[in-house]
Design a protein around this motif. Structure first.
Motif, short mmCIF file in Angstrom:
data_model
loop_
_atom_site.label_atom_id
_atom_site.label_comp_id
_atom_site.label_asym_id
_atom_site.label_seq_id
_atom_site.Cartn_x
_atom_site.Cartn_y
_atom_site.Cartn_z
N PRO A 127 -6.50 3.09 49.34
CA PRO A 127 -5.53 1.99 49.45
C PRO A 127 -4.48 2.07 48.35
O PRO A 127 -4.82 2.28 47.18
CB PRO A 127 -6.38 0.73 49.29
N VAL A 128 -3.23 1.94 48.74
CA VAL A 128 -2.14 1.94 47.76
C VAL A 128 -1.97 0.49 47.30
O VAL A 128 -1.49 -0.36 48.04
CB VAL A 128 -0.83 2.50 48.35
N ASN A 129 -2.40 0.24 46.07
CA ASN A 129 -2.33 -1.11 45.51
C ASN A 129 -1.78 -1.02 44.09
O ASN A 129 -1.45 0.07 43.61
CB ASN A 129 -3.70 -1.79 45.56
N LYS A 130 -1.68 -2.16 43.45
CA LYS A 130 -1.11 -2.20 42.10
C LYS A 130 -1.89 -1.33 41.12
O LYS A 130 -1.30 -0.61 40.31
CB LYS A 130 -1.06 -3.65 41.60
N ALA A 131 -3.21 -1.36 41.20
CA ALA A 131 -4.04 -0.57 40.28
C ALA A 131 -3.77 0.93 40.46
O ALA A 131 -3.65 1.67 39.47
CB ALA A 131 -5.52 -0.87 40.49
N LEU A 132 -3.65 1.38 41.71
CA LEU A 132 -3.37 2.80 41.97
C LEU A 132 -1.99 3.18 41.45
O LEU A 132 -1.82 4.23 40.83
CB LEU A 132 -3.48 3.10 43.47
N LEU A 133 -1.01 2.32 41.68
CA LEU A 133 0.36 2.61 41.21
C LEU A 133 0.44 2.62 39.68
O LEU A 133 1.13 3.47 39.11
CB LEU A 133 1.35 1.61 41.79
N LEU A 134 -0.27 1.72 39.03
CA LEU A 134 -0.27 1.72 37.56
C LEU A 134 -0.95 2.97 37.02
O LEU A 134 -0.48 3.56 36.03
CB LEU A 134 -0.96 0.46 37.03
N ARG A 135 -2.04 3.39 37.66
CA ARG A 135 -2.70 4.64 37.25
C ARG A 135 -1.77 5.83 37.49
O ARG A 135 -1.66 6.73 36.66
CB ARG A 135 -4.02 4.81 38.01
N GLY A 136 -1.10 5.83 38.63
CA GLY A 136 -0.15 6.90 38.94
C GLY A 136 1.00 6.94 37.95
O GLY A 136 1.43 8.02 37.51
N ARG A 188 -4.10 12.83 41.19
CA ARG A 188 -2.98 13.47 41.89
C ARG A 188 -2.51 12.59 43.04
O ARG A 188 -1.32 12.46 43.29
CB ARG A 188 -3.38 14.87 42.38
N TRP A 189 -3.46 11.95 43.75
CA TRP A 189 -3.08 11.01 44.80
C TRP A 189 -2.37 9.80 44.20
O TRP A 189 -1.39 9.29 44.76
CB TRP A 189 -4.30 10.56 45.61
N ALA A 190 -2.84 9.33 43.04
CA ALA A 190 -2.19 8.19 42.38
C ALA A 190 -0.76 8.56 41.98
O ALA A 190 0.16 7.75 42.13
CB ALA A 190 -3.00 7.74 41.16
N ILE A 191 -0.58 9.76 41.46
CA ILE A 191 0.77 10.21 41.08
C ILE A 191 1.65 10.30 42.32
O ILE A 191 2.83 9.89 42.30
CB ILE A 191 0.72 11.56 40.34
#
Length: 192
Positions: free
Chosen positions: A81-90, A159-162
């Motif tokens: 899931p693309v969420n805020k946590a993933l985007l911040l990690r990316g 890499r997915w987060a980036i």
């Protein structure tokens, strides 16, 4: 020759032979990481990972995450899931590994480029805006052009987060009023 003298000569001879072997091993050619070597056909001293190598705990991963590419077709959907946590990690990982070349906004004007390194392509080119997320994961995994592979430095999940963050960068720099929900447009129009 008496026995003590013969024993001393034997011990000295053995020590000399063993010492010579040790010296030969000690003085052998040594290669620094990423240094060239004429020994291997590809000219590299550092050997790539053997195909099929699985990191410790790697078999527990979700197989969908491993499939960023099927044949020549790149994954068009994110396996998480693309969420805020993933985007911040990316964003965090992008700033560490990618921004030095690609720049903080993804235009290819990072610090090393300002110091003379060849610029990478801008993430805001149509070709890369149209690229599937799996393409970015593939480039980070295998390298492309002057960019070397990051698969041994950046985990697959990162890499997915980036890739998700790159997509957010692209949208942030190439948005239009039509991307804003209709209910929020009047507030934007008022700011003009």
């Amino acid at each position: 020759m008496n026995l003590p003298l013969r024993s001393l000569l034997a011990v000295t001879a053995i020590a000399f032979v063993l010492g010579a072997c040790r010296q030969g091993m000690y003085d052998q050619a040594k290669y620094e990481p990423l240094e060239g070597s004429p020994f291997f056909a590809d000219g590299r001293a550092s050997r790539p990972l053997v195909d099929g190598t699985v990191p410790v705990g790697g078999l527990d991963r979700d197989n969908v995450k491993l499939a960023w590419k099927s044949g020549e077709k790149f994954a068009t959907d994110f396996p998480v899931p693309v969420n805020k946590a993933l985007l911040l990690r990316g964003q965090e990982r992008f700033n560490i590994y990618c921004a030095v070349c690609h720049g903080a906004s993804g235009y290819g004007n990072g610090m090393v480029v300002q110091r003379g390194f060849p610029p990478p392509p801008s993430f805001h080119e149509d070709r890369l805006r149209q690229a599937a997320p799996g393409y970015f994961v593939d480039v980070m995994t295998n390298g492309y052009g002057k960019m070397y592979a990051y698969s041994d430095r950046v985990t697959l999940e990162d890499r997915w987060a980036i890739a998700a963050y790159v997509r957010a960068l692209q949208r942030s720099q190439n948005g239009s009023i039509n991307d804003v929900p209709a209910a929020d447009r009047p507030a934007l129009e008022a700011r003009k």
